[in-house]
Design a protein around this motif. Structure first.
Motif, PDB file in Angstrom:
ATOM      1  N   GLU A 180       0.870  -1.176   0.000  1.00  0.00           N
ATOM      2  CA  GLU A 180       0.000   0.000   0.000  1.00  0.00           C
ATOM      3  C   GLU A 180       0.907   1.227   0.000  1.00  0.00           C
ATOM      4  OE1 GLU A 180      -2.801  -1.399  -0.223  1.00  0.00           O
ATOM      5  OE2 GLU A 180      -2.398  -3.304   0.741  1.00  0.00           O
ATOM      6  N   MET A 181       0.584   2.211  -0.810  1.00  0.00           N
ATOM      7  CA  MET A 181       1.501   3.322  -1.001  1.00  0.00           C
ATOM      8  C   MET A 181       0.756   4.650  -0.975  1.00  0.00           C
ATOM      9  SD  MET A 181       4.201   3.862  -4.135  1.00  0.00           S
ATOM     10  CE  MET A 181       2.885   3.925  -5.360  1.00  0.00           C
ATOM     11  N   VAL A 182       1.438   5.675  -0.469  1.00  0.00           N
ATOM     12  CA  VAL A 182       0.888   7.027  -0.494  1.00  0.00           C
ATOM     13  C   VAL A 182       1.985   7.973  -0.972  1.00  0.00           C
ATOM     14  CG1 VAL A 182       1.458   7.409   1.942  1.00  0.00           C
ATOM     15  CG2 VAL A 182      -0.231   8.842   0.832  1.00  0.00           C
ATOM     16  N   LEU A 183       1.598   8.946  -1.790  1.00  0.00           N
ATOM     17  CA  LEU A 183       2.521   9.938  -2.330  1.00  0.00           C
ATOM     18  C   LEU A 183       2.106  11.309  -1.815  1.00  0.00           C
ATOM     19  CD1 LEU A 183       4.901  10.458  -4.321  1.00  0.00           C
ATOM     20  CD2 LEU A 183       3.175  10.925  -6.062  1.00  0.00           C
ATOM     21  N   TRP A 216      -9.535  -4.049   5.216  1.00  0.00           N
ATOM     22  CA  TRP A 216      -8.593  -3.067   5.759  1.00  0.00           C
ATOM     23  C   TRP A 216      -8.142  -2.095   4.670  1.00  0.00           C
ATOM     24  CZ3 TRP A 216      -3.682  -1.355   4.886  1.00  0.00           C
ATOM     25  CH2 TRP A 216      -3.069  -0.615   5.905  1.00  0.00           C
ATOM     26  N   GLU A 217      -7.882  -2.617   3.479  1.00  0.00           N
ATOM     27  CA  GLU A 217      -7.475  -1.741   2.378  1.00  0.00           C
ATOM     28  C   GLU A 217      -8.567  -0.736   2.026  1.00  0.00           C
ATOM     29  OE1 GLU A 217      -4.356  -4.648  -0.042  1.00  0.00           O
ATOM     30  OE2 GLU A 217      -6.449  -4.559  -0.655  1.00  0.00           O
ATOM     31  N   GLY A 218      -9.833  -1.141   2.129  1.00  0.00           N
ATOM     32  CA  GLY A 218     -10.915  -0.207   1.884  1.00  0.00           C
ATOM     33  C   GLY A 218     -10.899   0.945   2.875  1.00  0.00           C
ATOM     34  N   GLU A 219     -10.667   0.640   4.165  1.00  0.00           N
ATOM     35  CA  GLU A 219     -10.588   1.697   5.171  1.00  0.00           C
ATOM     36  C   GLU A 219      -9.321   2.528   4.984  1.00  0.00           C
ATOM     37  OE1 GLU A 219     -13.004   2.430   7.328  1.00  0.00           O
ATOM     38  OE2 GLU A 219     -14.128   0.875   6.270  1.00  0.00           O
ATOM     39  N   PHE A 220      -8.254   1.893   4.544  1.00  0.00           N
ATOM     40  CA  PHE A 220      -7.001   2.606   4.261  1.00  0.00           C
ATOM     41  C   PHE A 220      -7.223   3.682   3.202  1.00  0.00           C
ATOM     42  CE2 PHE A 220      -3.346   2.914   1.373  1.00  0.00           C
ATOM     43  CZ  PHE A 220      -2.343   3.332   2.241  1.00  0.00           C
ATOM     44  N   ILE A 221      -7.947   3.341   2.153  1.00  0.00           N
ATOM     45  CA  ILE A 221      -8.225   4.313   1.099  1.00  0.00           C
ATOM     46  C   ILE A 221      -9.055   5.466   1.642  1.00  0.00           C
ATOM     47  CG2 ILE A 221      -9.417   4.636  -1.104  1.00  0.00           C
ATOM     48  CD1 ILE A 221      -8.688   1.746  -1.787  1.00  0.00           C
ATOM     49  N   LYS A 222     -10.041   5.161   2.496  1.00  0.00           N
ATOM     50  CA  LYS A 222     -10.872   6.229   3.064  1.00  0.00           C
ATOM     51  C   LYS A 222     -10.050   7.188   3.916  1.00  0.00           C
ATOM     52  CE  LYS A 222     -15.098   3.427   3.255  1.00  0.00           C
ATOM     53  NZ  LYS A 222     -16.111   2.800   4.156  1.00  0.00           N
ATOM     54  N   VAL A 223      -9.129   6.643   4.706  1.00  0.00           N
ATOM     55  CA  VAL A 223      -8.276   7.496   5.545  1.00  0.00           C
ATOM     56  C   VAL A 223      -7.425   8.420   4.693  1.00  0.00           C
ATOM     57  CG1 VAL A 223      -6.288   7.458   7.108  1.00  0.00           C
ATOM     58  CG2 VAL A 223      -8.223   5.931   7.511  1.00  0.00           C
ATOM     59  N   LEU A 224      -6.849   7.875   3.635  1.00  0.00           N
ATOM     60  CA  LEU A 224      -5.965   8.686   2.792  1.00  0.00           C
ATOM     61  C   LEU A 224      -6.734   9.741   2.011  1.00  0.00           C
ATOM     62  CD1 LEU A 224      -2.850   8.377   2.541  1.00  0.00           C
ATOM     63  CD2 LEU A 224      -3.972   6.423   3.587  1.00  0.00           C
ATOM     64  N   SER A 231      -3.538   1.676  -3.416  1.00  0.00           N
ATOM     65  CA  SER A 231      -3.619   0.410  -2.702  1.00  0.00           C
ATOM     66  C   SER A 231      -3.682  -0.724  -3.720  1.00  0.00           C
ATOM     67  CB  SER A 231      -4.860   0.397  -1.804  1.00  0.00           C
ATOM     68  OG  SER A 231      -5.083  -0.895  -1.295  1.00  0.00           O
ATOM     69  N   GLU A 232      -3.347  -1.933  -3.266  1.00  0.00           N
ATOM     70  CA  GLU A 232      -3.504  -3.092  -4.140  1.00  0.00           C
ATOM     71  C   GLU A 232      -4.961  -3.237  -4.566  1.00  0.00           C
ATOM     72  OE1 GLU A 232      -1.448  -5.482  -5.268  1.00  0.00           O
ATOM     73  OE2 GLU A 232       0.439  -5.129  -4.239  1.00  0.00           O
ATOM     74  N   ARG A 233      -5.862  -2.688  -3.762  1.00  0.00           N
ATOM     75  CA  ARG A 233      -7.281  -2.751  -4.054  1.00  0.00           C
ATOM     76  C   ARG A 233      -7.721  -1.627  -4.997  1.00  0.00           C
ATOM     77  NH1 ARG A 233     -12.174  -3.160   0.441  1.00  0.00           N
ATOM     78  NH2 ARG A 233     -13.748  -2.057  -0.755  1.00  0.00           N
ATOM     79  N   SER A 234      -6.847  -0.646  -5.246  1.00  0.00           N
ATOM     80  CA  SER A 234      -7.254   0.563  -5.970  1.00  0.00           C
ATOM     81  C   SER A 234      -7.759   0.267  -7.376  1.00  0.00           C
ATOM     82  CB  SER A 234      -6.079   1.550  -6.036  1.00  0.00           C
ATOM     83  OG  SER A 234      -5.732   2.008  -4.758  1.00  0.00           O
ATOM     84  N   PHE A 235      -7.074  -0.647  -8.088  1.00  0.00           N
ATOM     85  CA  PHE A 235      -7.475  -0.914  -9.468  1.00  0.00           C
ATOM     86  C   PHE A 235      -8.897  -1.450  -9.521  1.00  0.00           C
ATOM     87  CE2 PHE A 235      -7.847  -3.354 -13.353  1.00  0.00           C
ATOM     88  CZ  PHE A 235      -7.231  -2.562 -14.297  1.00  0.00           C
ATOM     89  N   GLY A 236      -9.198  -2.394  -8.618  1.00  0.00           N
ATOM     90  CA  GLY A 236     -10.545  -2.922  -8.560  1.00  0.00           C
ATOM     91  C   GLY A 236     -11.565  -1.870  -8.174  1.00  0.00           C
ATOM     92  N   GLU A 237     -11.179  -0.962  -7.259  1.00  0.00           N
ATOM     93  CA  GLU A 237     -12.084   0.107  -6.842  1.00  0.00           C
ATOM     94  C   GLU A 237     -12.420   1.015  -8.026  1.00  0.00           C
ATOM     95  OE1 GLU A 237     -13.215   1.251  -3.470  1.00  0.00           O
ATOM     96  OE2 GLU A 237     -13.030  -0.912  -3.253  1.00  0.00           O
ATOM     97  N   ILE A 238     -11.395   1.381  -8.789  1.00  0.00           N
ATOM     98  CA  ILE A 238     -11.613   2.266  -9.932  1.00  0.00           C
ATOM     99  C   ILE A 238     -12.480   1.585 -10.982  1.00  0.00           C
ATOM    100  CG2 ILE A 238     -10.465   3.469 -11.835  1.00  0.00           C
ATOM    101  CD1 ILE A 238      -8.086   3.908  -9.958  1.00  0.00           C
ATOM    102  N   SER A 239     -12.206   0.297 -11.231  1.00  0.00           N
ATOM    103  CA  SER A 239     -13.004  -0.444 -12.211  1.00  0.00           C
ATOM    104  C   SER A 239     -14.462  -0.517 -11.785  1.00  0.00           C
ATOM    105  CB  SER A 239     -12.436  -1.857 -12.385  1.00  0.00           C
ATOM    106  OG  SER A 239     -11.107  -1.811 -12.838  1.00  0.00           O
ATOM    107  N   GLU A 240     -14.683  -0.810 -10.490  1.00  0.00           N
ATOM    108  CA  GLU A 240     -16.047  -0.922  -9.988  1.00  0.00           C
ATOM    109  C   GLU A 240     -16.770   0.420 -10.075  1.00  0.00           C
ATOM    110  OE1 GLU A 240     -18.408  -2.143  -5.870  1.00  0.00           O
ATOM    111  OE2 GLU A 240     -16.240  -2.386  -6.040  1.00  0.00           O
TER     112      GLU A 240
END
Length: 385
Positions: A66-69, A257-265, A281-290
């Protein structure tokens, strides 16, 4: 003959069609959406699929990054570093429940590595790596049993990488930092304060500016990474795809957890002015697609409404008597029954649903509307007797 039979017993045929549709819809209990490219587009007897299955079996992926810039005019300032630390603490406080209702946080879900002990963190500030202790690979020097025994005794911490490792999890030190302290530390230290591992902190910076002597004086971006561990046991108990189509298996607890991580960021209510944060996040691609797919639902609904109006106008006539809105609605509803029957039967037979199948309801809708026009026109062409 068939038309006369239907006309004489319409209720019986309507009930039969609804019951048959309901029976076929039971196949949805076996519905599975396949998103893995190697299952969709590549022959299953190919060498690539064989090698991929072997790799997944022998060397499964156990880490998700999981990464933040962070971006600002200069990220090497107390305001930005303190914002990094605030987010660092908020991420550490995230709590979710796994598929069994067990509470999980970052400590339970992270990828852990041995550390030297937190008592030395403050003393390491500004130190350079060197000497036998840091540079020697003890896994090569010692025998396996001795090395593994010693390794089991060493405390472990969640692996995170970023410039915050200059100071470790030390709020008092971070709150007291001045800009000159940050500049001095980024130019002198190359040891992680938490792990006692050598780190090149400039690798986590972007848009670096240096003075005439080559020292870093500012940077426009900084990166921070969290390493999370995939629970392979939980994956096997409840196989869970992140829907990204990248064959990335993940246990439900980490996925939540990754879903909550995205919300925090993405929550910028406490963010200082001039600081931009981008989460990946590793989940980000799926989130964007959805989100992209669900964003098209509005257009799909609008298209069906327009189609209903068009069918009503074409089947009826421009007077107050020969309007057929109910007939148009029933005709469109019939195409929905066809979708349920076909998808239900295919699911019952064990056929997986893929991205290409998303176009089938539209094709069935087009064929159904065309058949409506044909049937109504045939009815109109019949002689009165």
């Amino acid at each position: 003959r068939h038309g006369r039979s239907v006309a004489q017993r319409p209720v019986l045929y309507i009930v039969f069609c609804l019951l048959f549709t309901g029976l076929c819809s039971l196949g949805f209990f076996n519905f599975y959406m396949e998103s893995r490219p190697e299952k969709l587009w590549i022959p299953q007897n190919s060498d690539f699929v064989t090698a991929l299955e072997w790799q997944k079996e022998e060397f499964p992926n156990t880490v998700r990054i999981e990464m933040v810039l962070y971006e600002a005019d200069n990220v090497l300032t107390p305001v930005v570093v303190q914002e990094m630390y605030r987010i660092y603490k908020e991420v550490a406080d995230i709590k979710v429940e796994d598929q069994f209702g067990v509470s999980k946080n970052q400590t339970n879900l992270c990828f852990r590595v041995p550390v030297s002990g937190k008592s030395t963190n403050v003393d390491l500030k500004g130190e350079k790596s060197g000497g036998l202790a840091v540079q020697t690979d003890w896994s090569v020097v010692l025998k396996d049993q001795i090395y593994c025994g010693v390794l089991a005794l060493i405390p472990k911490e969640c692996l995170q990488l970023g410039i915050l490792e200059l100071w470790g999890d030390n709020p008092a030190v971070i709150q007291a930092l001045t800009q000159q302290d940050i500049i001095n530390d980024i130019n002198t230290a190359n040891l992680s304060a938490t792990y006692l591992y050598p780190l090149n902190f400039t690798e986590f910076l972007g848009g670096i500016e240096r003075n005439s002597s080559g020292h870093i004086v500012s940077a426009r971006a900084a990166m921070h990474q969290w390493m999370m561990a995939v629970n392979r046991t939980a994956v096997n108990l409840a196989y869970f795809e992140d829907m990204s189509g990248l064959t990335s298996a993940v246990d439900p607890g980490l996925y939540r957890w990754e879903g909550e991580f995205i919300k925090v960021l993405l929550n910028d209510s406490l963010r200082p002015d001039g600081v931009a944060v981008y989460a990946s996040s590793e989940r980000s691609f799926g989130e964007i697609s959805e989100n992209t797919i669900m964003g098209d639902v509005t257009f799909l609904i609008a298209g069906n409404v327009i189609l209903y109006i068009y069918v009503t106008l074409m089947l009826g006539r421009f007077n107050l008597v020969e309007q057929r809105p109910l007939l148009s609605l029933i005709g469109l509803f019939s195409t929905s029954l066809a979708v349920l029957i076909s998808f239900g039967l295919c699911s019952a037979c064990g056929l997986d649903y893929g991205p290409v199948h998303s176009i089938l309801p539209l094709l069935l809708l087009g064929l159904g509307v065309d058949d409506m026009f044909v049937i109504v026109q045939c009815w109109t062409n019949l002689p009165e007797q």
